[in-house]
Design a protein around this motif. Structure first.
Motif, PDB file in Angstrom:
ATOM      1  N   MET A 130       0.821  -1.213   0.000  1.00  0.00           N
ATOM      2  CA  MET A 130       0.000   0.000   0.000  1.00  0.00           C
ATOM      3  C   MET A 130       0.855   1.262   0.000  1.00  0.00           C
ATOM      4  O   MET A 130       0.332   2.376   0.159  1.00  0.00           O
ATOM      5  N   ASN A 131       2.184   1.112  -0.123  1.00  0.00           N
ATOM      6  CA  ASN A 131       3.124   2.236  -0.146  1.00  0.00           C
ATOM      7  C   ASN A 131       3.095   3.056   1.131  1.00  0.00           C
ATOM      8  O   ASN A 131       3.337   4.263   1.126  1.00  0.00           O
ATOM      9  N   PRO A 157     -12.023  -7.607   5.179  1.00  0.00           N
ATOM     10  CA  PRO A 157     -12.056  -8.878   4.425  1.00  0.00           C
ATOM     11  C   PRO A 157     -12.112  -8.674   2.915  1.00  0.00           C
ATOM     12  O   PRO A 157     -13.054  -9.091   2.235  1.00  0.00           O
ATOM     13  N   LEU A 158     -11.120  -7.970   2.384  1.00  0.00           N
ATOM     14  CA  LEU A 158     -10.998  -7.765   0.944  1.00  0.00           C
ATOM     15  C   LEU A 158      -9.597  -8.148   0.511  1.00  0.00           C
ATOM     16  O   LEU A 158      -8.646  -8.038   1.283  1.00  0.00           O
ATOM     17  N   SER A 159      -9.460  -8.560  -0.723  1.00  0.00           N
ATOM     18  CA  SER A 159      -8.145  -8.928  -1.230  1.00  0.00           C
ATOM     19  C   SER A 159      -7.269  -7.695  -1.375  1.00  0.00           C
ATOM     20  O   SER A 159      -7.763  -6.565  -1.477  1.00  0.00           O
ATOM     21  N   GLN A 160      -5.962  -7.922  -1.384  1.00  0.00           N
ATOM     22  CA  GLN A 160      -5.023  -6.820  -1.552  1.00  0.00           C
ATOM     23  C   GLN A 160      -5.262  -6.108  -2.879  1.00  0.00           C
ATOM     24  O   GLN A 160      -5.191  -4.874  -2.957  1.00  0.00           O
ATOM     25  N   GLU A 161      -5.584  -6.866  -3.914  1.00  0.00           N
ATOM     26  CA  GLU A 161      -5.816  -6.280  -5.229  1.00  0.00           C
ATOM     27  C   GLU A 161      -7.005  -5.322  -5.203  1.00  0.00           C
ATOM     28  O   GLU A 161      -6.973  -4.247  -5.804  1.00  0.00           O
ATOM     29  N   THR A 162      -8.082  -5.720  -4.487  1.00  0.00           N
ATOM     30  CA  THR A 162      -9.268  -4.870  -4.407  1.00  0.00           C
ATOM     31  C   THR A 162      -8.965  -3.580  -3.655  1.00  0.00           C
ATOM     32  O   THR A 162      -9.396  -2.490  -4.053  1.00  0.00           O
ATOM     33  N   ILE A 163      -8.217  -3.694  -2.559  1.00  0.00           N
ATOM     34  CA  ILE A 163      -7.868  -2.514  -1.773  1.00  0.00           C
ATOM     35  C   ILE A 163      -7.026  -1.543  -2.596  1.00  0.00           C
ATOM     36  O   ILE A 163      -7.259  -0.333  -2.597  1.00  0.00           O
ATOM     37  N   VAL A 169      -8.801   4.340  -7.519  1.00  0.00           N
ATOM     38  CA  VAL A 169     -10.034   5.064  -7.865  1.00  0.00           C
ATOM     39  C   VAL A 169     -10.172   6.324  -7.021  1.00  0.00           C
ATOM     40  O   VAL A 169     -10.438   7.419  -7.540  1.00  0.00           O
ATOM     41  N   LEU A 170      -9.997   6.180  -5.692  1.00  0.00           N
ATOM     42  CA  LEU A 170     -10.153   7.326  -4.798  1.00  0.00           C
ATOM     43  C   LEU A 170      -9.122   8.408  -5.091  1.00  0.00           C
ATOM     44  O   LEU A 170      -9.447   9.599  -5.121  1.00  0.00           O
TER      45      LEU A 170
END
Length: 254
Positions: A130-131, A157-163, A169-170
């Motif tokens: 996530m830098n 509970p989300l994958s690293q790719e989704t985060i 996007v944000l």
């Protein structure tokens, strides 16, 4: 403050561990009136709910930003007494948004202290993805403004790719909004003195941040409501009858 009978409750030790503070700190905040008293259960054991945890995390965030106990107490007094954990988390996000944009080099022990929890190797890898954390030999370079948010994302509970995709996007939309708003302000003050421009910027900054946060929060609530309504409609049996006493949406039954 009362705990929901259907939600899991926490002992004072569990509450302190979840918030990354000591039991002594929890009790201190309680004696100062910053944290509501627990619900007393059987055998005189105090039970804490999600509202206690959210309020404790808000207090800790304000402490982290350098606010005095007196200032924290004044701020909390202005909040509705029945504010739920979701809204408390929003307040915490506003406070955290003013964290200084600083990068520091710290040891592993200091990294865990600031994170408020022990970090497994996989946790550090996710923070690095996530830098927020960068390994520097035996030390770690840490983006202090994003660390607490990133640590909370470790439990989502989300994958690293989704985060990471959500972050892209944000960031993209936030930069676009900031660019367009800056253009509007530049046009509005183009003929003014430099001191006036700086003064206007200082006043507009917190107002713009609050406006963006409020607008986004309401938009997200609407999107989630439509998503959940759509999911409920898809799961409803086709051609089935409505539940007893239920009328069509927006129309009273009977």
């Amino acid at each position: 403050m009362t705990t929901d009978p259907g939600e899991p409750t926490l002992t004072i030790d569990e509450l302190a561990a979840r918030a990354g503070v000591t039991v002594r700190t929890v009790r201190f905040y309680g004696t100062k009136g910053l944290l509501p008293p627990p619900v007393i259960g059987p055998r005189r054991v105090g039970h804490y709910g999600r509202e206690h945890l959210a309020r404790l995390e808000l207090i800790e965030e304000m402490q982290h930003q350098g606010m005095t106990l007196a200032a924290i107490e004044r701020h909390l007094r202005q909040l509705p007494a029945d504010l739920g954990p979701h809204d408390l988390a929003i307040h915490r996000a506003v406070v955290a948004s003013w964290a200084p944009d600083t990068v520091e080099t710290v040891s592993r022990a200091e990294l865990e202290r600031r994170a408020g929890r022990r970090l497994a190797g996989e946790d550090v890898d996710r923070l690095a993805a996530m830098n927020v954390v960068t390994r520097d030999g035996e030390s770690y370079r840490v983006d202090c403004g994003l660390l607490r948010l990133a640590v909370r994302l470790l439990d989502v509970p989300l994958s690293q790719e989704t985060i990471l995709a959500a972050r892209t996007v944000l960031t993209g939309h936030a930069r676009a909004a900031a660019h367009e708003l800056s253009d509007l302000l530049r046009q509005a003050v183009a003929e003014r003195d430099t001191r006036d421009v700086k003064s206007l910027s200082a006043h507009m900054h917190p107002l713009v941040v609050q406006a963006l946060l409020t607008t986004f929060q309401r938009s997200l609530k609407e999107e989630l409501r439509q998503w959940l309504d759509g999911a409920a409609d898809r799961e409803a049996p086709s051609g089935g009858t409505a539940a007893p006493g239920a009328g069509s949406r927006g129309t009273p039954s009977g």
